[in-house]
Enzyme design. Structure first.
Site, PDB file in Angstrom:
ATOM      1  N   CYS A   1       0.876  -1.177   0.000  1.00  0.00           N
ATOM      2  CA  CYS A   1       0.000   0.000   0.000  1.00  0.00           C
ATOM      3  C   CYS A   1       0.913   1.226   0.000  1.00  0.00           C
ATOM      4  O   CYS A   1       2.118   1.119   0.174  1.00  0.00           O
ATOM      5  CB  CYS A   1      -0.866   0.008   1.250  1.00  0.00           C
TER       6      CYS A   1
ATOM      7  N   ARG B   1       1.605   1.467  -6.084  1.00  0.00           N
ATOM      8  CA  ARG B   1       1.842   0.480  -5.018  1.00  0.00           C
ATOM      9  C   ARG B   1       0.570  -0.248  -4.650  1.00  0.00           C
ATOM     10  O   ARG B   1       0.584  -1.261  -3.965  1.00  0.00           O
ATOM     11  CB  ARG B   1       2.401   1.173  -3.773  1.00  0.00           C
TER      12      ARG B   1
ATOM     13  N   TRP C   1      -3.841  -1.735  -1.346  1.00  0.00           N
ATOM     14  CA  TRP C   1      -3.890  -2.993  -2.091  1.00  0.00           C
ATOM     15  C   TRP C   1      -4.364  -4.018  -1.070  1.00  0.00           C
ATOM     16  O   TRP C   1      -3.642  -4.381  -0.154  1.00  0.00           O
ATOM     17  CB  TRP C   1      -2.510  -3.367  -2.634  1.00  0.00           C
TER      18      TRP C   1
ATOM     19  N   ASN D   1       0.754   0.090   6.241  1.00  0.00           N
ATOM     20  CA  ASN D   1       1.167  -0.777   5.139  1.00  0.00           C
ATOM     21  C   ASN D   1       1.835  -1.982   5.783  1.00  0.00           C
ATOM     22  O   ASN D   1       2.779  -1.836   6.560  1.00  0.00           O
ATOM     23  CB  ASN D   1       2.152  -0.026   4.229  1.00  0.00           C
ATOM     24  N   GLY D   2       1.318  -3.179   5.498  1.00  0.00           N
ATOM     25  CA  GLY D   2       1.902  -4.385   6.087  1.00  0.00           C
ATOM     26  C   GLY D   2       0.792  -5.327   6.532  1.00  0.00           C
ATOM     27  O   GLY D   2      -0.371  -5.153   6.167  1.00  0.00           O
TER      28      GLY D   2
ATOM     29  N   GLU E   1      10.229 -14.404 -19.127  1.00  0.00           N
ATOM     30  CA  GLU E   1       9.977 -12.983 -18.866  1.00  0.00           C
ATOM     31  C   GLU E   1       9.029 -12.397 -19.896  1.00  0.00           C
ATOM     32  O   GLU E   1       8.119 -11.634 -19.560  1.00  0.00           O
ATOM     33  CB  GLU E   1      11.296 -12.212 -18.826  1.00  0.00           C
TER      34      GLU E   1
ATOM     35  N   LYS F   1       5.417 -10.617 -19.042  1.00  0.00           N
ATOM     36  CA  LYS F   1       5.034  -9.286 -19.532  1.00  0.00           C
ATOM     37  C   LYS F   1       3.677  -9.346 -20.213  1.00  0.00           C
ATOM     38  O   LYS F   1       2.784  -8.569 -19.920  1.00  0.00           O
ATOM     39  CB  LYS F   1       6.088  -8.760 -20.507  1.00  0.00           C
TER      40      LYS F   1
ATOM     41  N   GLU G   1       0.712 -10.172 -17.746  1.00  0.00           N
ATOM     42  CA  GLU G   1       0.367  -9.234 -16.657  1.00  0.00           C
ATOM     43  C   GLU G   1      -0.197  -7.917 -17.181  1.00  0.00           C
ATOM     44  O   GLU G   1      -0.876  -7.209 -16.432  1.00  0.00           O
ATOM     45  CB  GLU G   1       1.538  -8.987 -15.721  1.00  0.00           C
TER      46      GLU G   1
ATOM     47  N   HIS H   1       6.908 -32.302 -24.634  1.00  0.00           N
ATOM     48  CA  HIS H   1       6.653 -33.171 -23.467  1.00  0.00           C
ATOM     49  C   HIS H   1       5.310 -32.868 -22.835  1.00  0.00           C
ATOM     50  O   HIS H   1       5.121 -33.062 -21.642  1.00  0.00           O
ATOM     51  CB  HIS H   1       7.791 -32.996 -22.459  1.00  0.00           C
TER      52      HIS H   1
ATOM     53  N   LYS I   1       2.992  -2.791  -7.370  1.00  0.00           N
ATOM     54  CA  LYS I   1       4.385  -2.666  -7.792  1.00  0.00           C
ATOM     55  C   LYS I   1       5.336  -3.344  -6.832  1.00  0.00           C
ATOM     56  O   LYS I   1       6.336  -3.912  -7.238  1.00  0.00           O
ATOM     57  CB  LYS I   1       4.777  -1.185  -7.906  1.00  0.00           C
TER      58      LYS I   1
HETATM   59  C1  AGP Z   1       7.272  -7.719 -12.809  1.00  0.00           C
HETATM   60  O1  AGP Z   1       6.729  -7.263 -14.050  1.00  0.00           O
HETATM   61  C2  AGP Z   1       6.231  -7.912 -11.765  1.00  0.00           C
HETATM   62  N1  AGP Z   1       5.537  -6.696 -11.529  1.00  0.00           N
HETATM   63  C3  AGP Z   1       6.699  -8.630 -10.509  1.00  0.00           C
HETATM   64  O2  AGP Z   1       6.908  -9.960 -10.897  1.00  0.00           O
HETATM   65  C4  AGP Z   1       7.999  -8.133  -9.824  1.00  0.00           C
HETATM   66  O3  AGP Z   1       9.101  -8.393 -10.638  1.00  0.00           O
HETATM   67  C5  AGP Z   1       8.176  -8.928  -8.515  1.00  0.00           C
HETATM   68  O4  AGP Z   1       7.096  -8.628  -7.675  1.00  0.00           O
HETATM   69  C6  AGP Z   1       9.503  -8.647  -7.796  1.00  0.00           C
HETATM   70  O5  AGP Z   1       9.557  -7.297  -7.433  1.00  0.00           O
HETATM   71  P1  AGP Z   1      10.982  -6.703  -6.929  1.00  0.00           P
HETATM   72  O6  AGP Z   1      11.930  -6.803  -8.090  1.00  0.00           O
HETATM   73  O7  AGP Z   1      10.689  -5.291  -6.544  1.00  0.00           O
HETATM   74  O8  AGP Z   1      11.434  -7.537  -5.768  1.00  0.00           O
END
Ligand code: AGP
Length: 613
Positions: A2, A27, A79, A105-106, A486, A490, A493, A509, A608
């Site tokens: 958050c 966030r 969040w 936050n937490g 990766e 992308k 998400e 497989h 984020k």
């Molecule tokens: C990446 O596109 C994602 N948003 C997510 O997987 C991110 O890489 C992951 O949460 C790790 O975050 P960090 O690098 O800040 O630890």
């Protein structure tokens, strides 16, 4: 996950708080709220949805002069972790008296037991959140000293927190504290800003103080008094951010993600600058804080991270083995922390995290330190918790990454990992000549990425043919296998297409059963070892009717002719080629999502920085 903001200073606190929340929306953004002290009363406004909804709600509920005369307040963009994203569950939360307000936050792990105890004393709760329990606990502990009340309450808490608290009984101060969730304090001229990260502070000051775990501060417009939870004074240095506000703006692009993709040549140049030594053919990474002897005695590298950072580690695994003859392995951070890893002093654990706040990666760092391993980090956020708790490592210098989908952080992580592998390799069997050649390869990365970005219009045109699909497969071999993972992350998400990454040899497989007429297969078939096998895998997919988008090396017409569409990647070292290749996939995913009308910078369900388990 958050975002919290606190302000105490001149005037117009609600506007300052809302503007701060806007900078933190990445966030978490499913609901928001703020509380101000007005004529020594706590006034609260909350709304489901984004910060814009809160701004509208507050301005409709409050008379204009309340905005201008309030000079102290706290705010929160959420969040959801406990309870759905509703107005009732939005922060701030009040204690039973209605005179103490809290943003958090937490996660309070023992909130149920605390809630039961308070309910037994007659407390009534309105929300499903753990945070409201903490607000009531603080109120319960308040015997006329808010600082002491917060200390007493936090001593009863198990879990993580980054909080800001105000009270109508103590106007003129905010209490803030942290354990496991970041808090940074901006020291302005006659004003003080508290926030989850520096992007909410940039508009006011460059001078910041980072709280450490179990720090608690009494903040006024002109002072920051930091103690530990036992009321022992603590000294924390004031740091200079060195960031301009434009860095947090979109710079004319439609989305932060596109801006951050396009600025990668500059970010990579910043990540590499001053870190290559062409005389000895090695890299200069002072932050690693290790002597050549210590590095030479290492027996293994363990790379830990989550999501995109985990994928960067997978590229690093190939680099450490190829360049440094070092056994290396990658562990998903959450798995690493709970599997009781076998570690010792000859093991180097590298924690990879853009935000430097990911809870599972932070926990992995603490577990690795507990086991006596050499621990360092690759972070982008200066002063972040992981960076500070490892005490050594390498900053990415990629600048603020605002878009939830990580792009420039990934490429800078890989570039730094290649430099680390070069440094370790030169302390072993890698010769000076080999080192100089590889250093030159690394130094060319910004230009290689620039050549892919120049194909943006072409990639956007290719993307148009893949917009209608609901499934997609990404395949690669060697260091391009993590690039396939990766690329799939992308696409899924930001476009919500169900995309999966596989090793090219793995499709037959089982997953190949899913291929039907027109199923997209994005195949990384650059001219690196294993390319011919990958071309064979592509033929297997085409035989099942798949549509092939290929990444091929510039001039490799044989490979290009195998594809329905292709994107050219500059010819370079296989490990280096991972970076221009992923940029092509970043742009492809961006344009598919854009053409599908998706949100892109703040995808549904995501945040984020995942600062909870
Ligand atoms: C990446 O596109 C994602 N948003 C997510 O997987 C991110 O890489 C992951 O949460 C790790 O975050 P960090 O690098 O800040 O630890």
């Amino acid at each position: 996950m958050c975002g919290i903001v606190g302000y105490i200073g001149k005037a117009d606190a609600p506007t300052v708080l809302i503007n701060g929340l806007r900078r933190l929306e990445y966030r978490g953004y499913d609901s928001a709220g703020l509380a101000v002290l007005d004529d020594e009363r706590v006034v609260v406004s909350k709304a489901p949805g984004k910060v814009a909804a809160l701004n509208e709600r507050a301005r409709s509920e409050w008379p204009a002069e309340r905005f201008s005369r309030a000079s102290l307040g706290i705010a929160h963009t959420r969040w959801a972790t406990h309870g759905p994203p509703t107005e009732v569950n939005a922060h701030p939360h009040l204690d039973h008296s209605g005179e103490v307000a809290l943003v958090h936050n937490g996660i309070i792990e023992n909130y149920r037991a605390l809630r039961a105890r308070l309910e037994g004393k007659g407390h009534h709760f309105y929300s499903e959140t753990d945070t409201e329990v903490l607000a009531h606990l603080i109120g319960e502990c308040d015997k006329g000293n808010l600082f002491q009340a917060v200390c007493d309450a936090l001593h009863q808490v198990e879990g993580t927190f980054g909080i800001a608290v105000l009270s109508a009984r103590e106007p003129g101060r905010i209490i803030t504290a942290r354990r496991g969730s970041p808090i940074v304090i901006g020291v302005g001229d006659g004003e003080t800003i508290i926030a989850s990260d520096a992007s909410a502070i940039l508009a006011h000051t460059q001078r910041v103080i980072y709280l450490d775990d179990n720090d608690i501060a009494i903040v006024t417009a002109d002072s920051v008094d930091i103690r530990d939870l036992n009321n022992i004074p603590v000294t924390r240095e004031i740091a200079e951010l060195g960031l301009d506000e434009s860095a947090a703006e979109k710079g004319g692009y439609d989305h932060f993600m596109l801006k951050e993709i396009h600025e990668q040549p500059e970010c990579l140049a910043n990540a590499i600058r001053g870190r290559l030594d062409f005389n000895i053919g090695s890299s200069v990474l002072a932050g690693m804080g290790t002597s050549p002897r210590e590095l030479a005695e290492l027996g293994r590298v363990v790379l830990v991270g989550c999501g995109t950072s985990l994928h960067a580690g997978l590229v690093g695994e190939y680099a450490f083995e190829d360049l440094a003859d070092l056994h290396s392995e990658v562990q998903q951070a959450a798995e690493f922390r709970y599997r009781n890893p076998i570690l010792g002093s000859r093991d180097l654990v590298v924690a990879i995290s853009q935000s430097g706040e990911t809870a599972d990666t932070l926990a992995a760092v603490r577990e690795a330190k507990q086991k006596g391993a050499f621990v360092m980090s690759l972070c982008n956020v200066v002063g972040s918790t992981i960076a500070r708790e490892t005490g050594r490592g390498v900053y990415l210098h990629a600048g603020p990454e605002i878009s939830v989908a990580s792009t420039k952080a990934f490429t800078c992580q890989v570039a730094v990992l290649l430099m680390m592998a070069l440094k370790l390799g030169r302390g072993r069997r890698f010769s000076r000549e080999e080192g100089i050649r590889f250093a030159q390869e690394i130094n060319s990365i910004p230009m290689l990425v620039e050549r892919v970005i120049r194909q943006d219009a072409h990639i956007a045109g290719v993307a148009a043919s893949y917009v209608a699909n609901e499934h997609a497969f990404f395949i690669g071999r060697g260091p391009m296998y993590p690039v396939a993972l990766e690329g799939a992350l992308k696409l899924k998400e930001i476009s919500y297409i169900h995309a999966e990454g596989y090793h090219a040899a793995e499709l037959k497989h089982g997953p190949i059963a899913l291929l039907t007429e027109g199923t997209p297969v994005i195949a990384i078939a650059c001219d690196i070892p294993g390319k011919d096998k990958t071309l064979g895998n592509i033929e297997e997919c085409k035989a099942r009717g798949a549509r092939i988008l290929g990444l091929v090396t510039e001039g490799d017409h044989e490979a290009a002719e195998c594809m329905d569409d292709f994107i050219s990647i500059p010819r370079c070292h296989p490990l280096v080629a991972t970076i221009p290749a992923v940029v092509a996939l970043q742009l492809f995913s961006y344009h598919v999502a854009r053409l599908r009308g998706c949100e892109i910078d703040q995808p549904r369900n995501l945040a984020k920085s995942v600062t909870v388990e």
